[in-house]
Each structure stands twice: as C-alpha cells, then as structure tokens.
Write a protein that holds these residues in place. Structure first.
Motif, short mmCIF file in Angstrom:
data_model
loop_
_atom_site.label_atom_id
_atom_site.label_comp_id
_atom_site.label_asym_id
_atom_site.label_seq_id
_atom_site.Cartn_x
_atom_site.Cartn_y
_atom_site.Cartn_z
N PRO A 207 4.49 2.27 -6.18
CA PRO A 207 4.03 1.59 -7.39
C PRO A 207 2.96 0.53 -7.13
O PRO A 207 2.16 0.24 -8.00
N TRP A 208 2.94 -0.05 -5.90
CA TRP A 208 1.99 -1.13 -5.62
C TRP A 208 0.55 -0.63 -5.70
O TRP A 208 -0.27 -1.16 -6.48
N ASP B 156 -0.41 0.50 -9.22
CA ASP B 156 -0.73 -0.61 -10.13
C ASP B 156 -2.07 -1.25 -9.78
O ASP B 156 -2.81 -1.69 -10.67
N THR C 284 -4.64 0.88 -11.34
CA THR C 284 -4.65 0.73 -12.80
C THR C 284 -5.25 -0.61 -13.22
O THR C 284 -6.13 -0.67 -14.07
N ASP C 285 -4.77 -1.67 -12.59
CA ASP C 285 -5.26 -3.01 -12.94
C ASP C 285 -6.71 -3.21 -12.54
O ASP C 285 -7.46 -3.96 -13.19
N HIS D 86 3.17 8.24 -8.59
CA HIS D 86 3.40 7.70 -7.25
C HIS D 86 4.74 8.19 -6.73
O HIS D 86 5.60 8.66 -7.50
N TYR E 232 10.28 -5.14 -6.57
CA TYR E 232 8.86 -5.11 -6.89
C TYR E 232 8.69 -5.43 -8.37
O TYR E 232 9.28 -4.79 -9.24
N GLY F 177 5.38 -6.09 -9.78
CA GLY F 177 3.94 -6.11 -9.99
C GLY F 177 3.22 -6.42 -8.69
O GLY F 177 3.81 -6.90 -7.72
N PRO F 178 1.91 -6.16 -8.62
CA PRO F 178 1.13 -6.35 -7.39
C PRO F 178 1.24 -7.75 -6.80
O PRO F 178 1.26 -7.92 -5.58
#
Length: 455
Positions: free
Chosen positions: A80-81, A84, A87-88, A98, A154, A156-157
């Motif tokens: 997910p890292w 994201d 995406t961000d 992922h 986790y 978010g980044p």
C-alpha cells in the motif's frame, strides 16, 4: 535481475482482450512475482504479458513506473505504501492494485524467524504495517499470546517515516527479540544498526490473487477503450442564408460537410453516416473519442467545421455498451449543443454524466483546393468548355445533367455520363440529390459544377 524487459508469452485465447501488466517493487520481490506470473499467463482465459519494473531503492519507483507507463494496461505494486505514493503523487496512470499483506504473510515471516534467528521469542516481536486485527488473528491461529507483541499499522505514506524508530525503541528497551517489517528501507536501516530484522513478504498465493486482479483491471481498460462511441454533428443553417440561396445551398452544404467529416474520421478509423442534410453520425470507439477530444478537453470537429463551412455547427458525443445506447446519448448531447448555439460540444458517457467541451482551433485545410496544377487537365478542359457554353450570370450555379453535357460537348449520352464521372472524381462536380418527379418515372440525376475552382 536484468533491467531488460522480460515478458511472459500470452496464452492462446480470443474471448478477452490481450493486456500488459507492469510488476513493480524491489528486484527480489519482482523476480518472485514474475515466476508466479508464468502460471497466470498460461491460463486459457488469459492473454497477458507481464513486464517487470524492479528497482533497488524505493526512490526509483516513480522513474521505473514512468518508463513503462505507456506500455501497460494495469500495474501491481509491492504494497500500500508505494501504491499510495503513486496515487498521491499523481503519477499513477492505469488501474492498479498492490500485494496484500495479511496473516498468511505474517505466518511465513514468523516461521522464517524461528528457523534463522537464535533465541528468538515469537511472542516478543515488533511488527509494522499490519493492522492490530490481522496480528491478533494470526497469533490466535497459532496459539501464541500477543501481550508482548507490538504493532504499528500503516496509516498512509507519512506513517512509514516512523517505522524504523518504532522498532529501534522496542529493541533498545528489550521488549522485542526481532523486528518484522514490510518496508525494504526499514529492513536495511535496522540491519545496519545490528537489530535482528526480517521482512514480511507476501505469499505466492496472495501474489497470484493480486496478478489475477491486475489482469481483470487491464481487461476492463481494454474493453473500455473499445466501447462504442458516437458523435452527432448537426448543422445550424440560418434562415436568411437558406432563403437567399435556395435548396441547392443546403444540399451543397450537406455534401461538403460529409466530405469534411469523412476526411477527419478516416484518421481514427471511424465511419460517417448521413442522417439528413443537416445531421451526421460518426461511429467510433471510446479510445478513438479520447484521442479526438484530447482527453475530453476539446470538442471534435467543432472549431474546424464552423470555420470551413461558415455556418454554426453543433456537436454531441455519446458512449454506451451498445450502438443504440451510444447513439441515443450522442443525439441527446447534440440537442444540448444546438441549444447552446454550437458554442460548446457536449459529451454524455454511459452513465449520463455530462461534459462540456470547448471548440478546438479553427484549423483550415492546408492543402489548396483551388490549385489548378492538382486538377486533371482533361477534367479541367471539360468543365471549362461546359461552363463557357452555359454562360451563367455572375454568382449563378451551373447545374447540368447527362443530356445537357452530351449536347454541349456534342457526344453520345454514354460519353457524357463518363465525362461527368471524371468531373466528380476530379472534385469539379457534385451530384445533386434528384428532385421529386411530378410526372412519375425516375428523375434525372443532376450535377453542380464547381466553377469557382476555375478562378
């Protein structure tokens, strides 16, 4: 692993579109993903290539992705890292997924820890990325207590920046005997500090599930690009122009519009159908419509046709799962464009979401239409002779038929018909829609000579 792209050959099958899936992550993980991908590609229902995009440092993830983005239909990220971050950071351009990190991945990490680390106590560990619920469930399955298991999920980044410090603190306080992380950079940092650490890696089964998901996402992209789309083009002639020029004006305008649309549509493999003297339908695909509208930012045909024809033009585009649905949306959209006086084009997608598109540049034709060297000399001689014999009043249109051409040129009707065919092919005459005959029988086919090209 070589930086050179290595693709798994697609399996045979015609039911679903062929797709290309990008595999991104640390090189060792991408190598494992590529091994699993072989089995996925060999399934009869799949026609897929997998393109590896491995990197040595997470900072290289964006560069590796951008290098392959124009070649892939979907992507798989290591967790997910990075997903994201893509995406961000707005560099994600295709549908993506992922690798999931679940209890099964934690089981494998705990087993490796017990086999490779001396004096490890699996009930005293620190874990990042996984949720507390996943950790509780995994430990419950193997009958271990979680009282001294420390977890940082986790979120978010930005949460990744605190993972290394979290593990280091628990180790220095002697609360843990091993750190389990999902982040390559965290693993490297802890290892340099002498802290026992293992990386939680997805299992082959979870990798296989993620690859199958990515294949479906890519097929959806492909099928979306081949979804039917239609563009309705409606002429908005003014009453004054029609009254001054008569029916021929509208007929000639329709022929000219049809010609212009055919020229434009040919560039994207579309077809053009004339519904009436003022309405035309262009049949294409959603992918071609995206190109024509420059990602739905510019109205197709609107600016150029308005400039070339000298009359207002309305344009409506529609998409749908069937030709009937796409046509219905296009016709509703063009009505909205007509109501706006042709100042904007309107697009209705298959969920009836409306998008207004501004006219593109008023591009005029670059190829000269009135250059006599490009006209066949024989056709030019024929039209000049006929025009001279008719001696039209200035501004009057020259309309002839087979009999009048045969009489003027003193040839047989058969030869006169052949001459008119030559003029049409040379762009010096247009067939005029025959008028309804009052006396019965088949009406004569008439042709309008384009004498303005002789100037």
């Amino acid at each position: 692993m070589s930086e050179e792209v290595r693709a798994v050959e697609p399996a045979n099958g015609d039911r679903l579109p062929a797709v290309t899936v990008g595999l991104f992550g640390p090189r060792k993980l991408v190598r494992m993903m590529s091994e699993v991908a072989i089995g996925v590609a060999l399934r009869p229902q799949n026609r897929v290539r997998f393109v590896p995009g491995g990197y040595d440092d997470p900072g290289e993830a964006e560069e590796r992705y951008l290098r392959l983005r124009d070649r892939i239909d979907s992507a798989v990220f290591p967790g997910p890292w990075v997903f994201d971050l893509a995406t961000d950071g707005h560099w994600l351009t295709v549908p993506s997924t992922h690798l999931p990190l679940t209890g099964a991945a934690l089981y494998a990490a705990l087993l490796r820890a017990s086999l490779t680390i001396e004096d490890v106590d699996l009930s005293r560990v620190s874990i990042d990325s996984l949720s507390a619920a996943d950790v509780e469930e995994a430990y419950g399955e193997i009958g271990l207590d979680t009282t001294n298991v420390y977890d940082i999920p986790y979120e978010g980044p930005e949460s990744v920046a605190g993972f290394a410090a979290f593990h280091r603190e628990k180790w220095e306080q002697q609360h843990t005997t091993v750190a389990l992380t999902t982040i390559l950079a965290v693993e490297r940092e802890l290892r340099t500090q002498g802290i026992p650490v293992l990386r939680v890696a997805p299992t082959r089964a979870s990798v296989r599930d993620a690859l199958e998901t990515a294949v479906l996402l890519g097929q959806g992209t492909r099928m979306g690009a081949h979804q039917l789309a239609m563009i309705a083009v409606q002429l908005i002639p003014t009453g004054t122009s029609r009254a001054e020029s008569g029916d021929y004006w509208q007929q000639e305008l329709a022929l000219l519009t049809h010609q212009k649309l055919l020229s434009e549509a040919r560039q994207v493999g579309a077809s053009v159908a004339r519904r009436s003297d003022t309405l035309f339908l262009v049949t294409t695909t959603h992918g071609a419509l995206v190109r024509l509208t420059e990602q739905f930012t510019v109205a197709p045909f609107l600016g150029a046709l308005t400039a070339q024809l000298g009359v207002p033009v309305a344009v409506g585009a529609g998409a749908g799962q069937t030709a009937r649905a796409a046509e219905a949306n296009a016709l509703m959209a063009v009505e909205d464009s007509v109501n706006a006086g042709g100042k904007v084009a309107v697009y209705l997608d298959d969920t009836n979401v409306r998008t207004d598109l501004a006219p593109g540049p008023a591009v005029t034709e670059t190829a000269p239409q009135d250059s006599t060297p490009s006209i066949d000399p024989r056709a030019l001689e024929i039209v000049t002779s006929i025009a001279a014999a008719t001696t039209p009043v200035a501004g009057q249109q020259v309309v002839v038929d087979v009999e009048s051409v045969a009489d003027i040129m003193q040839v047989t009707p058969r030869t006169g018909r052949r001459m008119l065919k030559e003029l049409v092919e040379a762009g010096l005459a247009w067939p005029v829609p025959p008028a309804r005959s009052t006396g019965g029988g088949r009406p004569r086919q008439q042709f309008r000579l384009l004498t303005e090209k002789l100037d």
